[in-house]
Design a protein around this motif. Structure first.
Motif, PDB file in Angstrom:
ATOM      1  N   ARG A 154      59.205  57.217  39.078  1.00  0.00           N
ATOM      2  CA  ARG A 154      60.516  56.771  39.421  1.00  0.00           C
ATOM      3  C   ARG A 154      61.092  55.455  39.178  1.00  0.00           C
ATOM      4  N   GLY A 155      62.355  55.271  39.026  1.00  0.00           N
ATOM      5  CA  GLY A 155      62.870  54.112  38.846  1.00  0.00           C
ATOM      6  C   GLY A 155      62.819  53.695  37.335  1.00  0.00           C
ATOM      7  N   GLN A 156      62.341  54.307  36.377  1.00  0.00           N
ATOM      8  CA  GLN A 156      62.207  53.998  35.230  1.00  0.00           C
ATOM      9  C   GLN A 156      63.353  54.113  34.333  1.00  0.00           C
ATOM     10  N   ARG A 157      63.836  53.740  33.317  1.00  0.00           N
ATOM     11  CA  ARG A 157      65.085  53.933  32.522  1.00  0.00           C
ATOM     12  C   ARG A 157      65.030  55.351  31.710  1.00  0.00           C
ATOM     13  N   ARG A 158      65.853  56.001  31.356  1.00  0.00           N
ATOM     14  CA  ARG A 158      65.614  57.139  30.629  1.00  0.00           C
ATOM     15  C   ARG A 158      64.980  56.962  29.287  1.00  0.00           C
ATOM     16  N   ARG A 159      65.444  55.985  28.666  1.00  0.00           N
ATOM     17  CA  ARG A 159      64.826  55.776  27.272  1.00  0.00           C
ATOM     18  C   ARG A 159      63.252  55.346  27.595  1.00  0.00           C
ATOM     19  N   ASP A 160      62.980  54.465  28.636  1.00  0.00           N
ATOM     20  CA  ASP A 160      61.556  54.063  28.804  1.00  0.00           C
ATOM     21  C   ASP A 160      60.630  55.244  29.063  1.00  0.00           C
ATOM     22  N   ALA A 161      61.239  56.311  29.902  1.00  0.00           N
ATOM     23  CA  ALA A 161      60.576  57.515  30.150  1.00  0.00           C
ATOM     24  C   ALA A 161      60.200  58.276  29.014  1.00  0.00           C
ATOM     25  N   GLN A 162      61.170  58.442  28.200  1.00  0.00           N
ATOM     26  CA  GLN A 162      61.421  59.228  26.941  1.00  0.00           C
ATOM     27  C   GLN A 162      60.169  58.665  25.832  1.00  0.00           C
ATOM     28  N   ALA A 163      60.297  57.342  25.804  1.00  0.00           N
ATOM     29  CA  ALA A 163      59.301  56.726  24.768  1.00  0.00           C
ATOM     30  C   ALA A 163      57.938  56.931  25.520  1.00  0.00           C
ATOM     31  N   ARG A 164      57.600  56.976  26.700  1.00  0.00           N
ATOM     32  CA  ARG A 164      56.304  57.272  27.172  1.00  0.00           C
ATOM     33  C   ARG A 164      55.892  58.703  26.824  1.00  0.00           C
ATOM     34  N   CYS A 165      56.734  59.599  27.008  1.00  0.00           N
ATOM     35  CA  CYS A 165      56.626  61.136  26.896  1.00  0.00           C
ATOM     36  C   CYS A 165      57.647  61.517  26.083  1.00  0.00           C
ATOM     37  N   PRO A 166      57.360  61.789  24.875  1.00  0.00           N
ATOM     38  CA  PRO A 166      58.341  62.280  23.972  1.00  0.00           C
ATOM     39  C   PRO A 166      58.786  63.767  24.231  1.00  0.00           C
ATOM     40  N   GLY A 167      58.043  64.548  24.728  1.00  0.00           N
ATOM     41  CA  GLY A 167      58.188  66.049  24.996  1.00  0.00           C
ATOM     42  C   GLY A 167      59.153  66.100  26.484  1.00  0.00           C
ATOM     43  N   LEU A 168      59.420  65.182  27.063  1.00  0.00           N
ATOM     44  CA  LEU A 168      60.105  64.999  28.013  1.00  0.00           C
ATOM     45  C   LEU A 168      61.476  65.903  28.368  1.00  0.00           C
ATOM     46  N   THR A 169      61.247  66.878  29.308  1.00  0.00           N
ATOM     47  CA  THR A 169      62.569  67.550  29.574  1.00  0.00           C
ATOM     48  C   THR A 169      63.499  66.864  30.408  1.00  0.00           C
ATOM     49  N   VAL A 170      64.705  66.296  30.167  1.00  0.00           N
ATOM     50  CA  VAL A 170      65.643  65.473  30.979  1.00  0.00           C
ATOM     51  C   VAL A 170      66.544  66.352  31.666  1.00  0.00           C
ATOM     52  N   VAL A 171      66.657  66.355  32.761  1.00  0.00           N
ATOM     53  CA  VAL A 171      67.581  67.195  33.645  1.00  0.00           C
ATOM     54  C   VAL A 171      68.526  66.274  34.595  1.00  0.00           C
ATOM     55  N   PRO A 172      69.566  66.563  34.675  1.00  0.00           N
ATOM     56  CA  PRO A 172      70.660  65.519  35.380  1.00  0.00           C
ATOM     57  C   PRO A 172      70.770  65.691  37.086  1.00  0.00           C
ATOM     58  N   ALA A 173      70.663  64.819  37.565  1.00  0.00           N
ATOM     59  CA  ALA A 173      70.592  65.186  39.286  1.00  0.00           C
ATOM     60  C   ALA A 173      71.555  66.051  39.586  1.00  0.00           C
ATOM     61  N   ASP A 174      71.412  67.036  40.571  1.00  0.00           N
ATOM     62  CA  ASP A 174      72.319  68.021  40.962  1.00  0.00           C
ATOM     63  C   ASP A 174      72.225  67.964  42.606  1.00  0.00           C
ATOM     64  N   PRO A 175      72.866  67.193  43.289  1.00  0.00           N
ATOM     65  CA  PRO A 175      72.542  67.334  44.934  1.00  0.00           C
ATOM     66  C   PRO A 175      72.905  68.738  45.419  1.00  0.00           C
ATOM     67  N   ALA A 176      73.981  69.242  45.000  1.00  0.00           N
ATOM     68  CA  ALA A 176      74.301  70.543  45.291  1.00  0.00           C
ATOM     69  C   ALA A 176      73.122  71.568  45.377  1.00  0.00           C
ATOM     70  N   ARG A 177      72.251  71.492  44.078  1.00  0.00           N
ATOM     71  CA  ARG A 177      71.248  72.222  43.973  1.00  0.00           C
ATOM     72  C   ARG A 177      70.018  72.069  45.098  1.00  0.00           C
ATOM     73  N   ASP A 178      69.962  70.857  45.109  1.00  0.00           N
ATOM     74  CA  ASP A 178      68.783  70.234  45.846  1.00  0.00           C
ATOM     75  C   ASP A 178      69.194  70.613  47.312  1.00  0.00           C
ATOM     76  N   HIS A 179      70.375  70.638  47.774  1.00  0.00           N
ATOM     77  CA  HIS A 179      70.510  71.064  49.231  1.00  0.00           C
ATOM     78  C   HIS A 179      70.437  72.366  49.581  1.00  0.00           C
ATOM     79  N   ARG A 180      70.998  73.183  48.345  1.00  0.00           N
ATOM     80  CA  ARG A 180      71.039  74.942  48.263  1.00  0.00           C
ATOM     81  C   ARG A 180      69.434  75.325  48.456  1.00  0.00           C
ATOM     82  N   ALA A 181      68.718  74.689  47.854  1.00  0.00           N
ATOM     83  CA  ALA A 181      67.151  75.089  47.817  1.00  0.00           C
ATOM     84  C   ALA A 181      66.459  74.577  49.043  1.00  0.00           C
TER      85      ALA A 181
END
Length: 545
Positions: free
Chosen positions: A60-87
């Motif tokens: 948590r707190g890493q930049r997107r490119r740093d996270a993808q550099a550590r894990c090339p197969g990383l699935t990146v999903v945009p945050a969705d507060p509505a989905r979090d509340h709904r679930a």
């Protein structure tokens, strides 16, 4: 007990809730599978990640490119507060069934007073374990619980003290300061229960403490309060009290939303639609009264039918105004009438129910303030009178007894004329008219469209000056210049023409493939025609008035 003394609080923490909510919704739409490395991104920073992503070094707190550099197969999903509340909402409701008085801090974190559940279940640890078992039955085995003096300390106990092997951490009464002392000052961020300020204010203060050499909560709590107020102000004094375990913020339980859905069970199951509709009258009245009690009206209604063998039929019904009890009963009857497999003996593709109706559930899919649907002081206007008249006719004739025209999608103009039942708005969903119109439709006619479209194509002839019939070859070239249009035996000289524009459909299906060419023609009288040449046959599709 003094007014500002901390109150024993119980906090439930759901690690990486945005990822859990994402996987929960994905499992509802497709068969569950093993989750790979996933990171939820907001403002180009990782706000949550899966266990597989953490194993690859994502944090948590890493930049997107740093996270993808550590894990090339990383699935990146945009945050969705509505989905979090709904679930998260169903889980809060499940917790409230066991221990009322839940404060929803944010999706993935909730708090409640520990005294009531502890006295009822025989202790604080027992109460926390009971709530965790309840959540395990909902498919959430990795929830942590913390109990301590004040919600802030209880949150840190859930995050720092609880583990997967021992998911409950109880800080003894009076032991908050000792428990918090070794923790980093980084926990004093705006995401904490006791922060209550903008993220920038909290981050700046934590960064300033680190530059001053204050690394732990114990070091911060040891500073004199007067110096803290002088240097950091009231905000800093509040965080100074939290660091010492003096959390005076109480748990503020939410008011549970009213239960607006209603259901009725039939024993034995009913086989006749009119019997089911008759049995729904009292429930429909209660449903409308429940909405009225909170000054709401239902504009979209969800009807769920459950058969005796477990089969289900579910549909959302729309209304041009708002539903009353009679309209609710009508929708149940209409949905039953469409279940031809159960009530007509047929086995059509639309049939869902193959046995008698055992349960009917009605719930509001969309609501509106009742004040927006109050009758006018001087009576209804023309639109309201039309609505009441058409609704009464529809109630007598059935759902498709009153149809209204709408524009859909398609290549041919007659296909774009769609009749929908009165009150239905096909603007949502993948099969809605708006979605159909947005499709590419190669070969469709661009705007401006003709004003008059023939229900059946009108046979015509288009001939050259010499009288020979004109056709279009495989390359899309006309055999001669169009000069005469013959329609209903009347000859019209062609003053101008344009085309051809091919329309190709279903080339992969020999039985239903179609190749036609459109022409726009203006005759000597100024009339504009939209003509179609298919093989050696000509027809008029529409007229430009």
């Amino acid at each position: 007990m003094i007014a500002d003394a901390p109150v024993r609080s119980l906090v439930l923490w759901f690690p990486d809730w945005p990822v859990t909510a994402l996987l929960h919704e994905a499992a509802e739409s497709s068969p569950p599978g093993r989750a790979g490395p996933i990171a939820v991104i907001e403002r180009n920073l990782v706000v949550a990640c899966s266990a597989a992503a953490r194993a690859e070094g994502v944090r948590r707190g890493q930049r997107r490119r740093d996270a993808q550099a550590r894990c090339p197969g990383l699935t990146v999903v945009p945050a969705d507060p509505a989905r979090d509340h709904r679930a998260f909402a169903p889980l809060v409701a499940a917790i409230e069934e066991r221990a009322p008085g839940v404060q929803l801090v944010r999706p993935g974190l909730c708090a409640l007073r520990a005294r009531g559940p502890a006295r009822y279940y025989g202790g604080e640890t027992e109460a926390a374990r009971m709530l965790l078992e309840t959540l395990q039955r909902h498919g959430l085995p990795d929830v942590r619980a913390g109990v301590a003096d004040g919600p802030f300390t209880a949150e840190q106990a859930a995050k720092s003290g609880a583990t997967a092997a021992e998911p409950v951490c109880v800080v003894p009464t009076g032991g908050a300061a000792g428990f918090l002392a070794p923790l980093s000052v980084g926990v004093l961020d705006a995401s904490s229960l006791g922060a209550g300020a903008a993220p920038s204010a909290s981050d700046d203060l934590v960064g300033l403490l680190a530059r001053l050499g204050v690394q732990t909560l114990g070091e911060f709590a040891a500073m004199p309060p007067d110096r803290v107020r002088e240097r950091f102000g009231e905000r800093g004094l509040r965080l100074h009290a939290l660091s010492g375990g003096r959390d005076s913020q109480p748990v503020r339980p939410r008011t549970p939303p009213p239960e607006l859905a209603r259901e009725v069970a039939f024993e034995p199951p009913l086989e006749i639609a009119d019997q089911v509709a008759f049995g729904m009258r009292v429930t429909a009245d209660d449903f409308i009264a429940g909405l009225g009690a909170v000054d709401l009206v239902c504009t979209e209604l969800r009807v769920e039918l459950v058969g005796d063998r477990g089969e289900r039929s579910e549909r959302v019904w729309l209304h041009p105004g708002s539903f009353d009890a009679a309209a609710v009963v009508d929708r149940v009857r209409w949905q039953l009438s469409e279940e031809v497999g159960a009530y007509g003996g047929a086995t059509g593709e639309r049939a869902m129910l193959r046995s008698g109706v055992a349960l009917v559930r009605i719930s509001p899919e969309a609501v509106d303030a009742a004040s927006h649907h109050a009758p006018a002081i001087f009576g209804g206007g023309p639109e309201e009178k039309v609505h009441h008249a058409l609704s009464r006719v529809q109630a007598m004739l059935g759902h498709r007894g009153v149809l209204t025209p709408a524009i859909g999608g398609g290549r041919w103009l007659i296909e774009r004329q769609v009749l929908v039942p009165w009150g239905d708005r096909h603007a949502k969903g993948p099969e809605g008219l708006a979605a159909q119109r947005a499709r590419p439709w190669p070969g469709s006619l661009p705007d401006p469209l003709p004003t008059t479209v023939f229900a059946e194509p009108v046979p015509v002839d288009v001939r050259a000056l010499g009288g020979e019939l004109i056709d279009v070859d495989e390359r899309g070239s006309v055999s001669a210049v169009p000069a005469v249009l013959i329609e209903s035996g009347r000859r019209r000289a062609i003053r101008a023409w344009a085309g051809p524009w091919p329309v190709v459909e279903r080339t992969w299906d020999a039985a239903r493939s179609r190749l036609a060419h459109r022409f726009q023609v203006v005759d000597a009288d100024g009339g504009a025609w939209l003509l179609v040449c298919e093989g050696d046959a000509w027809t008029a599709e529409a007229v430009y008035d």
